[in-house]
Design a protein around this motif. Structure first.
Motif, PDB file in Angstrom:
ATOM      1  N   ASN A  56       0.829  -1.212   0.000  1.00  0.00           N
ATOM      2  CA  ASN A  56       0.000   0.000   0.000  1.00  0.00           C
ATOM      3  C   ASN A  56       0.860   1.258   0.000  1.00  0.00           C
ATOM      4  OD1 ASN A  56      -2.128  -1.802   0.162  1.00  0.00           O
ATOM      5  ND2 ASN A  56      -2.576  -1.377   2.316  1.00  0.00           N
ATOM      6  N   MET A  57       1.938   1.243   0.771  1.00  0.00           N
ATOM      7  CA  MET A  57       2.829   2.408   0.812  1.00  0.00           C
ATOM      8  C   MET A  57       3.542   2.599  -0.524  1.00  0.00           C
ATOM      9  SD  MET A  57       4.328   2.518   4.693  1.00  0.00           S
ATOM     10  CE  MET A  57       4.198   0.819   5.218  1.00  0.00           C
ATOM     11  N   TYR A  58       3.911   1.502  -1.172  1.00  0.00           N
ATOM     12  CA  TYR A  58       4.506   1.588  -2.503  1.00  0.00           C
ATOM     13  C   TYR A  58       3.534   2.281  -3.459  1.00  0.00           C
ATOM     14  CZ  TYR A  58       5.295   0.159  -7.295  1.00  0.00           C
ATOM     15  OH  TYR A  58       5.423   0.162  -8.653  1.00  0.00           O
ATOM     16  N   TYR A  59       2.293   1.760  -3.512  1.00  0.00           N
ATOM     17  CA  TYR A  59       1.296   2.345  -4.417  1.00  0.00           C
ATOM     18  C   TYR A  59       1.030   3.808  -4.082  1.00  0.00           C
ATOM     19  CZ  TYR A  59      -0.002  -2.045  -6.710  1.00  0.00           C
ATOM     20  OH  TYR A  59       0.001  -3.193  -7.460  1.00  0.00           O
ATOM     21  N   GLY A  60       0.975   4.131  -2.809  1.00  0.00           N
ATOM     22  CA  GLY A  60       0.735   5.519  -2.408  1.00  0.00           C
ATOM     23  C   GLY A  60       1.858   6.452  -2.832  1.00  0.00           C
ATOM     24  N   GLN A  61       3.104   6.010  -2.637  1.00  0.00           N
ATOM     25  CA  GLN A  61       4.241   6.854  -3.014  1.00  0.00           C
ATOM     26  C   GLN A  61       4.274   7.064  -4.525  1.00  0.00           C
ATOM     27  OE1 GLN A  61       6.255   8.230  -0.557  1.00  0.00           O
ATOM     28  NE2 GLN A  61       6.976   9.545  -2.220  1.00  0.00           N
ATOM     29  N   VAL A  62       4.060   5.994  -5.273  1.00  0.00           N
ATOM     30  CA  VAL A  62       4.075   6.088  -6.737  1.00  0.00           C
ATOM     31  C   VAL A  62       2.931   6.979  -7.233  1.00  0.00           C
ATOM     32  CG1 VAL A  62       3.723   4.731  -8.849  1.00  0.00           C
ATOM     33  CG2 VAL A  62       5.326   3.939  -7.104  1.00  0.00           C
ATOM     34  N   ALA A  63       1.751   6.846  -6.629  1.00  0.00           N
ATOM     35  CA  ALA A  63       0.611   7.672  -7.049  1.00  0.00           C
ATOM     36  C   ALA A  63       0.867   9.145  -6.793  1.00  0.00           C
ATOM     37  CB  ALA A  63      -0.662   7.210  -6.325  1.00  0.00           C
TER      38      ALA A  63
END
Length: 177
Positions: A56-63
């Motif tokens: 989730n943190m990966y997706y959030g940072q990329v978004a």
């Protein structure tokens, strides 16, 4: 997403001034900056985090990064950390890294990393965990950046000197681009 916009990442162990430096550099160069998504995410966790939290943190940072890249009108942006942090924390805390993060590391490179040195005094924060492992994590950062064949500069110094070192590194990078 505009691939012509360069990404300068501010990275390093805990309590090395990454967020402060990111904001100072963004203000100095009048460019957009990407905040650290994990900080917001972890503030709302009610228990120990899991591998899914790391995803989730990966997706959030990329978004966040992609959103800033979409609206940026400048030649570069400043990123307060990167999802390399997800790899480092996943490996350290959970013993593995999600495959999608491993796959994204070479596919989503940054143009310059400023690796903040551990020469600042430790600042307590409820989201920080390892005041006694800063040297260890500095070594991990060097290893990860070298594995990515990343261009990076170690930024040290206290107060204004740290900022001056960062500006000098960014200026040198921009003059070559």
């Amino acid at each position: 997403m505009n691939k012509l916009i360069k990404k300068i990442a501010i990275v390093g162990p805990e309590s090395t001034g990454k967020s402060t430096m990111s904001q100072l550099l963004a203000n100095h160069y009048r460019v957009s900056w990407v905040p650290e998504y994990a900080r917001y995410y972890c503030e709302n966790l009610t228990g120990p985090y899991t591998l899914q939290d790391e995803v989730n943190m990966y997706y959030g940072q990329v978004a966040l990064e992609d959103a800033i890249l979409t609206v940026s009108e400048k030649d570069f942006i400043i990123c307060d950390t990167t999802f390399v942090t997800v790899k480092i924390w996943s490996d350290e805390m959970l013993g593995e890294t999600p495959q999608l993060v491993l796959d994204a590391l070479p596919a989503r490179p940054y143009d310059l990393y400023l690796l903040m040195d551990i020469d600042l005094p430790w600042q307590d924060d409820p989201l920080r965990d390892f005041p006694d492992k800063r040297e260890y994590f500095m070594g991990v950062w060097h290893t990860e950046l070298k594995a990515l064949n990343a261009r990076y500069e170690v930024i040290g110094g206290l107060g204004d000197l740290r900022f001056e070192h960062a500006v000098r590194a960014v200026d040198a990078f921009l003059s070559e681009s």
